[in-house]
Scaffold this motif. Structure first.
Motif, PDB file in Angstrom:
ATOM      1  N   MET A 118       0.830  -1.205   0.000  1.00  0.00           N
ATOM      2  CA  MET A 118       0.000   0.000   0.000  1.00  0.00           C
ATOM      3  C   MET A 118       0.868   1.259   0.000  1.00  0.00           C
ATOM      4  SD  MET A 118      -3.082  -0.915  -0.296  1.00  0.00           S
ATOM      5  CE  MET A 118      -3.645   0.783  -0.199  1.00  0.00           C
ATOM      6  N   GLN A 171      -7.068   5.382   1.438  1.00  0.00           N
ATOM      7  CA  GLN A 171      -6.994   3.919   1.393  1.00  0.00           C
ATOM      8  C   GLN A 171      -5.742   3.421   2.118  1.00  0.00           C
ATOM      9  OE1 GLN A 171      -6.304   2.187  -2.540  1.00  0.00           O
ATOM     10  NE2 GLN A 171      -8.027   0.806  -2.195  1.00  0.00           N
ATOM     11  N   THR A 172      -4.620   4.057   1.858  1.00  0.00           N
ATOM     12  CA  THR A 172      -3.357   3.643   2.477  1.00  0.00           C
ATOM     13  C   THR A 172      -3.374   3.888   3.974  1.00  0.00           C
ATOM     14  OG1 THR A 172      -2.200   4.186   0.418  1.00  0.00           O
ATOM     15  CG2 THR A 172      -0.856   3.947   2.401  1.00  0.00           C
ATOM     16  N   ILE A 230      -5.524   1.160   5.745  1.00  0.00           N
ATOM     17  CA  ILE A 230      -4.997  -0.209   5.701  1.00  0.00           C
ATOM     18  C   ILE A 230      -3.693  -0.335   6.468  1.00  0.00           C
ATOM     19  CG2 ILE A 230      -4.056  -1.960   4.142  1.00  0.00           C
ATOM     20  CD1 ILE A 230      -6.195  -1.135   2.113  1.00  0.00           C
TER      21      ILE A 230
END
Length: 384
Positions: A292, A314-315, A318
């Motif tokens: 990621m 998103q990174t 996660i």
């Protein structure tokens, strides 16, 4: 995007690792915490002398002309040792917002002193009800003669406890947009309160009660500060995620070594298949987080601002989740000793909690991603 390090990048990574091994032991870190110091001046000077503060700044303004990759290489090594100095807050967030928004004259005024360690910059954008992802803020700038007066409260300012200069975001009624202002720490009406964080580092809360600034204090074009904030936050997210990846690498290595020497019923714990599987799960989560991070680096270099911001969220979600899992498992596999402040492995989990707060929290990132997907679906673009 090529993620193989060239010779200069390898030398950079090696130099940071040598410093960590030689001068930043866990005992040294604890000694600094014992006296309430989160930013060692000798260490900050070392960062500057080695070019680490200037690595991703433009050569035209006193930097070394590197990219976010150099920033990530430094942060990953710092994460192994849980470095307390405000590298992300001052050398990345504060500096990058000036790179993105400042005029050539403002960059010439601010960046060379940031690169050589003489000036620490901090971005003051987050507020209690709005967070770091907000497109608008409650802090306002009112016209006063030829300048402005600033009113508002900023919280959780990374690097703010040690900053000399703040970049403060405020809404300007005459532009109906977000404007960034350069505010010196000694400006009348500016009150700073240090916020100790869970991992031993520090942030700040700023209260602006009629802080007077000139028109020239506006960083770049008034009303157009939001893209610069998002640019800086993308770099800051990559920095914190790299820090967590470095921490996960070190926590897994420490746990594997511990299981080799700790015996139960006459056999090393590392010989038990169930514990080997747990280590394998930790390693798998580390690789997801690393992938990621690579994706975020590629997005910063290649994508549009909207697509990049989607990947940032998103990174952040996660990598923080992976870090909390890995660090939690490391504590469990160490048993009781992993819960003590005297042992290093428990401090990594605290770093993940602080990173989650600084990055804005999973719920806000999920909402941001959902908004992006809604816009892209409406326009027929579902590239995510």
């Amino acid at each position: 995007m090529n993620f193989n390090l060239d010779s200069e990048q390898q030398m950079l990574q090696d130099s940071v690792r040598r410093f960590i091994v030689r001068d930043y032991s866990f005992e040294t870190r604890n000694a600094a915490l014992a006296v309430g110091s989160a930013c060692s001046e000798p260490h900050w000077r070392t960062f500057a002398d080695n070019g680490w503060l200037a690595a991703a700044l433009p050569e035209a303004h006193g930097g070394l002309g590197g990219t976010v990759i150099e920033t990530v290489l430094i942060a990953q090594e710092f994460g192994r040792a849980l470095v307390l100095e405000p590298y992300m807050g001052c050398a990345v967030l504060g500096a990058q917002v000036v790179v993105a928004a400042g005029t050539p004259a403002q960059c010439d005024s601010l960046l060379p002193s940031a690169a050589d360690g003489a000036r620490r910059l901090a971005l003051a954008h987050a507020e209690v009800q709005r967070g770091v992802l907000a497109a608008t803020v409650q802090t306002r700038a009112e016209r006063s003669g030829e300048g402005y007066r600033l009113f508002g409260i900023k919280t959780l300012v990374p690097g703010g406890a040690d900053a000399h200069t703040f970049i403060v975001s405020a809404m300007t009624p005459d532009t109906d947009g977000l404007t960034l202002f350069i505010v010196d720490k000694k400006t009348p009406g500016l009150m700073r309160r240090t916020l100790p964080l869970h991992d031993g580092s520090q942030a700040a809360e700023l209260t602006l009660d009629g802080v007077s600034v000139t028109r020239a204090a506006a960083l770049g074009e008034p009303g157009h500060g939001l893209p610069a904030v998002r640019h800086a936050f993308a770099h800051g997210t990559a920095t914190l995620c790299a820090d967590l990846v470095g921490g996960m690498e070190q926590a897994i290595a420490m746990t594997a070594d511990y299981l080799k020497v700790r015996k139960q019923f006459g056999v090393p714990l590392g010989s038990l298949q169930a514990l080997q599987h747990r280590l394998a799960d930790m390693a798998a989560e580390l690789e997801v987080a690393r992938s990621m991070l690579f994706g975020l680096l590629a997005s910063i270099e290649n994508d549009s601002a909207d697509q990049r911001d989607y990947v940032v969220s998103q990174t952040a979600s996660i990598v923080v989740a992976a870090a909390k899992y890995v660090f939690g498992q490391a504590i469990q596999l160490h048993g009781g000793i992993g819960m003590t402040d005297e042992y290093q492995v428990g401090h990594y989990y605290k770093r993940a909690i602080v990173a989650q707060a600084l990055l804005g929290g999973g719920d806000r990132h999920d909402a941001r991603r959902a908004q992006y997907l809604q816009r892209t679906l409406v326009h027929g673009d579902i590239r995510v």
